[in-house]
Design a protein around this motif. Sequence first.
Motif: not given
Length: 348
Positions: A337-341
Amino acid sequence: RPSPGRVNAWRTFGTLLSRRQALQSHIASADARTGDLSKARWLVTELGSAVFDQGAHVLAPALVAFYSGDWQTAAALWRTAYERNRRTGSRWGQTDFAVWLARLCHVQGDAEQAGALSRETLAVAVAGPSLPYELHARTQLARLAAEHGNPAAAREHVHRCTEILAAGEEWRGLAGRVALAEAVVVAAGGDPAAAAARFEQARQTFRRYTLPWEEAESLHLWGRALLAAGETQQALEKFDAALAIYESCGAGQRWREHVLLDRRQAEPHRHVEAVSPRYPNGLSAREVEVLRLVSTGKSNREIAETLVISVNTVLQHMRSIFNKTGAGNRTEAAAYAYGHGLAGEPRP
């Protein structure tokens, strides 16, 4: 010849089995109505067709068929039960299935039959009396009257419904159907601002009682009213919100097509290839909502409470998220989730 003790034991076993089947059928009906269609379908399959062939607990398989988009099977089951209760003189049983048949006829566009069944329900409800059945009938009749150019009759039915609700009883979500009927009537009268307040009231009531199908219907009708008022962008947002709920519930394609017919009218010059924002790895809008909450550290139960869905539904979304993203656990899902905004609280 079996002993009296053995006979009594078999009778007791038969009674317990019957009660277990009744309980399982009621649970399946509740699961179907609250959006856990896969669990409801599993329970109905486990019960077996023999239970339903005997006429018992027919609501559960009919609801599964209805929400799965198999309207022909739902109609056959409800019509058979309706006729059986009519022949045996069980007017409350007959009325119960008349309510569902009227809703099915309405969604299929058969206003004449929906009206006839609703008027039949109303006659029994007033004579009973039964206030819940009266609310069911009058909200259906109010919407039909508003949709077919009879505002006076529509307002009369809504007025009586508001009188019934004045005592303060919510009737387990029926107040939402009153608000929805009133929204449709007000929108037909050309007051979009007042209609919006009532549509929102209906949506909130359905959400409070975990009635996602009704919530999706309210969003669909709200979008239709906005489209008629020329508010195209807002209409599209409501249509997409309705579609997202249907997707999360695993609704049959017919329910989605029902909304898409109106959505396409909002964009007559563009082919509708998607009904929600595109997310990576084919994640749905609802799965992204769940993923955002996972990234904040919320548990499955907390996610269920936030999104007003069941824990089982959250677990289904989590399995789908793992399959689509390749994450092996919640920590990896949060990292994705953090890596894909996609991290943080879901956007309102």
